[in-house]
Design a protein around this motif. Structure first.
Motif, PDB file in Angstrom:
ATOM      1  N   TRP A 193      31.662  29.788  85.764  1.00 11.39           N
ATOM      2  CA  TRP A 193      32.685  29.083  86.551  1.00 11.39           C
ATOM      3  C   TRP A 193      32.165  27.730  86.992  1.00 11.39           C
ATOM      4  CZ3 TRP A 193      32.514  28.520  92.229  1.00 11.39           C
ATOM      5  CH2 TRP A 193      31.366  29.065  92.825  1.00 11.39           C
ATOM      6  N   TYR A 194      33.085  26.885  87.442  1.00 15.32           N
ATOM      7  CA  TYR A 194      32.692  25.640  88.111  1.00 15.32           C
ATOM      8  C   TYR A 194      33.703  25.381  89.220  1.00 15.32           C
ATOM      9  CZ  TYR A 194      36.300  22.643  85.857  1.00 15.32           C
ATOM     10  OH  TYR A 194      37.482  22.065  85.467  1.00 15.32           O
ATOM     11  N   THR A 195      33.303  24.599  90.195  1.00 19.08           N
ATOM     12  CA  THR A 195      34.190  24.245  91.306  1.00 19.08           C
ATOM     13  C   THR A 195      34.190  22.727  91.436  1.00 19.08           C
ATOM     14  OG1 THR A 195      34.692  24.610  93.673  1.00 19.08           O
ATOM     15  CG2 THR A 195      32.358  24.547  93.076  1.00 19.08           C
ATOM     16  N   ALA A 196      35.373  22.139  91.704  1.00 23.41           N
ATOM     17  CA  ALA A 196      35.488  20.682  91.746  1.00 23.41           C
ATOM     18  C   ALA A 196      36.688  20.276  92.583  1.00 23.41           C
ATOM     19  CB  ALA A 196      35.629  20.131  90.322  1.00 23.41           C
ATOM     20  N   VAL A 197      36.786  18.984  92.857  1.00 18.42           N
ATOM     21  CA  VAL A 197      37.968  18.457  93.554  1.00 18.42           C
ATOM     22  C   VAL A 197      39.014  18.098  92.494  1.00 18.42           C
ATOM     23  CG1 VAL A 197      36.696  17.606  95.563  1.00 18.42           C
ATOM     24  CG2 VAL A 197      37.008  16.097  93.596  1.00 18.42           C
ATOM     25  N   PRO A 198      40.308  18.020  92.881  1.00 17.64           N
ATOM     26  CA  PRO A 198      41.374  17.773  91.902  1.00 17.64           C
ATOM     27  C   PRO A 198      41.155  16.547  91.019  1.00 17.64           C
ATOM     28  CG  PRO A 198      42.340  18.491  93.954  1.00 17.64           C
ATOM     29  CD  PRO A 198      40.873  18.325  94.220  1.00 17.64           C
ATOM     30  N   THR A 199      40.619  15.451  91.571  1.00 21.00           N
ATOM     31  CA  THR A 199      40.430  14.255  90.733  1.00 21.00           C
ATOM     32  C   THR A 199      39.469  14.549  89.579  1.00 21.00           C
ATOM     33  OG1 THR A 199      38.728  13.515  92.280  1.00 21.00           O
ATOM     34  CG2 THR A 199      40.905  12.557  92.556  1.00 21.00           C
ATOM     35  N   MET A 200      38.451  15.361  89.832  1.00 17.49           N
ATOM     36  CA  MET A 200      37.504  15.733  88.764  1.00 17.49           C
ATOM     37  C   MET A 200      38.195  16.607  87.720  1.00 17.49           C
ATOM     38  SD  MET A 200      34.115  16.590  91.020  1.00 17.49           S
ATOM     39  CE  MET A 200      33.340  15.359  92.072  1.00 17.49           C
ATOM     40  N   HIS A 201      38.956  17.608  88.204  1.00 15.55           N
ATOM     41  CA  HIS A 201      39.676  18.485  87.268  1.00 15.55           C
ATOM     42  C   HIS A 201      40.602  17.671  86.364  1.00 15.55           C
ATOM     43  CE1 HIS A 201      38.358  22.349  88.780  1.00 15.55           C
ATOM     44  NE2 HIS A 201      38.742  22.069  90.002  1.00 15.55           N
ATOM     45  N   GLN A 202      41.266  16.663  86.949  1.00 18.22           N
ATOM     46  CA  GLN A 202      42.220  15.876  86.160  1.00 18.22           C
ATOM     47  C   GLN A 202      41.493  15.019  85.118  1.00 18.22           C
ATOM     48  OE1 GLN A 202      44.263  14.688  89.811  1.00 18.22           O
ATOM     49  NE2 GLN A 202      46.176  15.387  88.934  1.00 18.22           N
ATOM     50  N   THR A 203      40.302  14.539  85.453  1.00 18.19           N
ATOM     51  CA  THR A 203      39.500  13.774  84.492  1.00 18.19           C
ATOM     52  C   THR A 203      39.031  14.693  83.358  1.00 18.19           C
ATOM     53  OG1 THR A 203      38.740  12.449  86.359  1.00 18.19           O
ATOM     54  CG2 THR A 203      37.542  12.176  84.316  1.00 18.19           C
ATOM     55  N   ILE A 204      38.635  15.912  83.709  1.00 17.85           N
ATOM     56  CA  ILE A 204      38.202  16.903  82.706  1.00 17.85           C
ATOM     57  C   ILE A 204      39.370  17.238  81.776  1.00 17.85           C
ATOM     58  CG2 ILE A 204      37.543  19.349  82.452  1.00 17.85           C
ATOM     59  CD1 ILE A 204      35.808  18.884  85.056  1.00 17.85           C
ATOM     60  N   LEU A 205      40.541  17.415  82.380  1.00 10.00           N
ATOM     61  CA  LEU A 205      41.761  17.735  81.628  1.00 10.00           C
ATOM     62  C   LEU A 205      42.058  16.645  80.594  1.00 10.00           C
ATOM     63  CD1 LEU A 205      43.681  20.109  81.759  1.00 10.00           C
ATOM     64  CD2 LEU A 205      44.900  18.981  83.621  1.00 10.00           C
ATOM     65  N   ARG A 220      37.555  26.813  89.883  1.00 11.46           N
ATOM     66  CA  ARG A 220      37.933  26.746  91.302  1.00 11.46           C
ATOM     67  C   ARG A 220      38.204  25.300  91.676  1.00 11.46           C
ATOM     68  NH1 ARG A 220      35.594  25.900  96.316  1.00 11.46           N
ATOM     69  NH2 ARG A 220      36.241  27.285  98.002  1.00 11.46           N
ATOM     70  N   SER A 221      39.232  25.099  92.514  1.00 12.58           N
ATOM     71  CA  SER A 221      39.563  23.756  92.993  1.00 12.58           C
ATOM     72  C   SER A 221      39.692  23.794  94.508  1.00 12.58           C
ATOM     73  CB  SER A 221      40.891  23.293  92.374  1.00 12.58           C
ATOM     74  OG  SER A 221      41.163  21.958  92.781  1.00 12.58           O
ATOM     75  N   SER A 222      39.161  22.763  95.171  1.00 10.71           N
ATOM     76  CA  SER A 222      39.260  22.723  96.635  1.00 10.71           C
ATOM     77  C   SER A 222      39.045  21.300  97.123  1.00 10.71           C
ATOM     78  CB  SER A 222      38.221  23.664  97.258  1.00 10.71           C
ATOM     79  OG  SER A 222      38.461  23.797  98.644  1.00 10.71           O
ATOM     80  N   SER A 223      39.139  21.109  98.455  1.00 12.70           N
ATOM     81  CA  SER A 223      38.889  19.849  99.176  1.00 12.70           C
ATOM     82  C   SER A 223      40.035  18.854  99.129  1.00 12.70           C
ATOM     83  CB  SER A 223      37.602  19.148  98.705  1.00 12.70           C
ATOM     84  OG  SER A 223      36.502  20.006  98.917  1.00 12.70           O
ATOM     85  N   ALA A 224      41.083  19.132  98.365  1.00 10.91           N
ATOM     86  CA  ALA A 224      42.313  18.333  98.363  1.00 10.91           C
ATOM     87  C   ALA A 224      43.335  19.163  97.603  1.00 10.91           C
ATOM     88  CB  ALA A 224      42.092  16.982  97.680  1.00 10.91           C
ATOM     89  N   SER A 225      44.593  18.748  97.671  1.00 11.28           N
ATOM     90  CA  SER A 225      45.649  19.549  97.059  1.00 11.28           C
ATOM     91  C   SER A 225      45.687  19.329  95.544  1.00 11.28           C
ATOM     92  CB  SER A 225      46.975  19.130  97.698  1.00 11.28           C
ATOM     93  OG  SER A 225      47.974  19.985  97.250  1.00 11.28           O
ATOM     94  N   LEU A 226      45.667  20.429  94.790  1.00 12.61           N
ATOM     95  CA  LEU A 226      45.750  20.349  93.326  1.00 12.61           C
ATOM     96  C   LEU A 226      47.221  20.373  92.922  1.00 12.61           C
ATOM     97  CD1 LEU A 226      44.089  20.484  90.613  1.00 12.61           C
ATOM     98  CD2 LEU A 226      44.470  22.961  90.684  1.00 12.61           C
ATOM     99  N   PRO A 227      47.718  19.312  92.253  1.00 11.82           N
ATOM    100  CA  PRO A 227      49.133  19.345  91.851  1.00 11.82           C
ATOM    101  C   PRO A 227      49.424  20.583  90.993  1.00 11.82           C
ATOM    102  CG  PRO A 227      48.188  17.160  91.494  1.00 11.82           C
ATOM    103  CD  PRO A 227      47.056  18.076  91.850  1.00 11.82           C
ATOM    104  N   ALA A 228      50.598  21.210  91.235  1.00  8.02           N
ATOM    105  CA  ALA A 228      50.962  22.451  90.545  1.00  8.02           C
ATOM    106  C   ALA A 228      50.863  22.286  89.024  1.00  8.02           C
ATOM    107  CB  ALA A 228      52.361  22.878  90.961  1.00  8.02           C
ATOM    108  N   ILE A 245      41.579  29.008  90.500  1.00  7.68           N
ATOM    109  CA  ILE A 245      41.621  29.520  91.872  1.00  7.68           C
ATOM    110  C   ILE A 245      41.604  28.329  92.822  1.00  7.68           C
ATOM    111  CG2 ILE A 245      40.455  31.024  93.548  1.00  7.68           C
ATOM    112  CD1 ILE A 245      41.508  32.460  90.962  1.00  7.68           C
ATOM    113  N   GLU A 246      42.776  27.994  93.369  1.00  7.09           N
ATOM    114  CA  GLU A 246      42.803  26.901  94.341  1.00  7.09           C
ATOM    115  C   GLU A 246      42.473  27.447  95.721  1.00  7.09           C
ATOM    116  OE1 GLU A 246      45.183  23.039  96.005  1.00  7.09           O
ATOM    117  OE2 GLU A 246      46.361  24.476  94.862  1.00  7.09           O
ATOM    118  N   ALA A 247      41.535  26.782  96.397  1.00  4.93           N
ATOM    119  CA  ALA A 247      41.132  27.186  97.741  1.00  4.93           C
ATOM    120  C   ALA A 247      41.382  26.035  98.704  1.00  4.93           C
ATOM    121  CB  ALA A 247      39.663  27.584  97.759  1.00  4.93           C
ATOM    122  N   TYR A 248      41.406  26.369  99.978  1.00  4.36           N
ATOM    123  CA  TYR A 248      41.688  25.393 101.041  1.00  4.36           C
ATOM    124  C   TYR A 248      40.508  25.438 101.985  1.00  4.36           C
ATOM    125  CZ  TYR A 248      44.089  24.145 105.508  1.00  4.36           C
ATOM    126  OH  TYR A 248      44.464  23.614 106.715  1.00  4.36           O
TER     127      TYR A 248
END
Length: 508
Positions: A250-262, A281-289, A304-307
């Motif tokens: 697994w890895y965990t990141a903020v949404p901006t990182m996930h979007q760059t990976i995508l 896992r995504s956290s630290s800001a809101s991940l767009p649906a 897994i989005e976390a808050y």
């Protein structure tokens, strides 16, 4: 999982010969036996320099295995204060002085303006010397004063393990002290939410001066006896190479990182197939649906989005693992502390009612340091007020409707930037969207949006506003859309909503 209340107890979870800290580029891992030995040696070395329990050690270290190991080893017997290596000299001066640091740890041979700041303040400098032969992250300490610690030995449950500053936008940042109990409780909560076992390995791309990287990636892995793979930090060009070589679960990141990976996933399909993840896992800001759906489909794994927030030692809520439902756009079920929705009068609201998100539990800070005014505002009837607005749905999943201070007040109407972000992100040409307030002479505030387009796509402001108008009430449709190559981010990769209008030169 046995109840652990200190880092020293938490480190006993791992099998002696199991890998605790790993690093890319073929380095031998640091085992749990090695990490436990390193923690004991580091605490003894600090005690011999007059630093013990409750004494603060500022740390300015590059991201990587030494930073992770130093955080754990120093926090086992003193108070860690990790600082962003990218700060300028005067920022280091402010933070080192504000923390009342007893010493500064820097890596040998690493030039940083923190050295001059510490020298100016008369704060002794201790050098961390990596010990490559002893495994990823192993080190010794050199230099600094000699002395006798007033409280030597391993830290106790109520000792402060970690101090971090809140990321204030304009106001002076507040100091958040987190005890051994706070951070170990949070690490355990995250490990249980993610069902971590010793066979897991987390690829950490988060900065290790940030609560997300420290607790969600590093400490939660160690509390489960599993491994954390420490990279030099987020690098979109190297991410898939690391994935292929290290085979994390697994890895965990903020949404901006996930979007760059995508954005780079399409050309790395073979690696994704060859190195399957158990979850992301995504956290630290809101991940767009839409991003959550795209990630799940591309990686063929649950997202897994976390808050979380610093004051809660990171995690408050999380979407659960399958077979339970992940709800895109919602931040999940309470996952550690008690979570409730509070009305302005301090009463607790029912499901479906909107109010302020409040929390209480063993992972929650007891209060800001030396700031009675902030604490009076932050706590009501024993609940910590997060400053976020939201509601629980009928299944008990939390929907965030925005930061109270980020809600856009347009005339008599309130606009949730998160809601507008979500709609704009669903346009097929949009890679990222961030809604923000623009000062307005008549209405007080007007709705603006900063948008990054997908590679090779075109879109006009008019087309995007027409698209938004199909899904949003007229007063929520952005009046101004700015197309950017990149949306400005803070030090931890979080998008900067507050002050964006000013940054972009959009004033009343």
């Amino acid at each position: 999982m046995a109840a652990t209340r200190t880092i020293a107890e938490l480190l006993k979870q791992g099998q002696a010969e199991a890998a605790a800290i790993r690093a890319p580029e073929g380095r031998a891992p640091l085992t749990y036996a090695g990490l436990r030995g390193l923690a004991e040696a580091t605490v003894a070395a600090l005690n011999a320099r007059g630093i013990g329990r409750g004494d603060r050690v500022a740390m300015v270290l590059p991201n990587g295995p030494e930073m992770a190991a130093a955080f754990v080893a120093v926090a086992a017997g003193a108070t860690t204060a990790p600082l962003n290596p990218a700060y300028r000299g005067e920022e280091f001066e402010f933070y080192i002085e504000d923390l009342k640091a007893k010493a500064l740890i820097v890596q040998q041979g690493n030039e940083t303006p923190a050295r001059a700041a510490a020298a100016k303040l008369g704060v002794p400098i201790i050098e961390l010397v990596p010990d490559a032969a002893a495994g990823a992250g192993a080190f010794t300490l050199e230099g600094g004063p000699s002395g006798t610690a007033s409280s030597p030995g391993m830290a106790e449950a109520e000792d402060v393990a970690l101090v971090l500053h809140t990321s204030g936008t304009t106001a002076r940042p507040k100091i958040v002290p987190l005890t051994q109990t706070n951070i170990t409780a949070s690490a355990r909560n995250i490990a249980e939410t993610l069902a971590l076992t010793p066979s897991d390995a987390c690829l950490n791309v988060m900065p290790l001066f940030h609560i997300h990287g420290l607790i969600a990636a590093t400490l939660s892995s160690l509390s489960a006896g599993s491994a954390v793979i420490c990279t030099p930090g987020f690098n979109a060009l190297k991410f898939f190479g690391w994935l292929d070589a290290e085979r994390p679960s697994w890895y965990t990141a903020v949404p901006t990182m996930h979007q760059t990976i995508l954005a780079r996933a399409e050309r790395n399909k073979e690696i994704i197939a060859r190195a399957p993840l158990r979850f992301l896992r995504s956290s630290s800001a809101s991940l767009p649906a839409q991003a959550m759906k795209d990630l799940a489909s591309v990686f063929n794994a649950p997202v897994i989005e976390a808050y979380g927030m610093t004051e809660a030692s990171h995690q408050m809520c999380s979407n659960p693992l399958p077979p339970r439902a992940q709800k895109p756009g919602l931040v999940g079920l309470p996952a550690g502390p008690e979570v409730a929705i509070m009305a302005d009068d301090g009463s607790i609201l029912a499901k479906g009612e909107i109010g302020e998100v409040v929390i209480r539990g063993p992972n929650v800070t007891k209060g800001y340091e030396a700031n009675p005014e902030a604490n009076a505002k932050a706590f009501t009837n024993g609940w910590f007020r997060t400053g976020d607005q939201g509601m629980f749905d009928e299944d008990g999943y939390l929907l965030l409707t925005g930061r109270l201070k980020e809600l856009i007040k347009r005339g008599g109407e309130q606009v949730s930037p998160l809601e507008v972000d979500g709609v704009l992100s669903e346009h097929p040409a949009v890679a990222q969207a961030l809604t923000f307030s623009i000062p307005h002479a008549m209405l007080g505030e007007e709705v603006g949006a900063a948008v990054v387009l997908r590679e090779g796509m075109e879109l006009t402001e008019r087309e995007l506003r027409d698209f938004a108008a199909k899904h949003l009430a007229d007063f929520k449709v952005p009046r101004k859309v700015v197309f950017l190559a990149e949306i400005p981010k803070g030090a931890t990769g979080k998008l900067m909503r507050i002050g964006l209008a000013e940054k972009l030169g959009l004033t009343a």
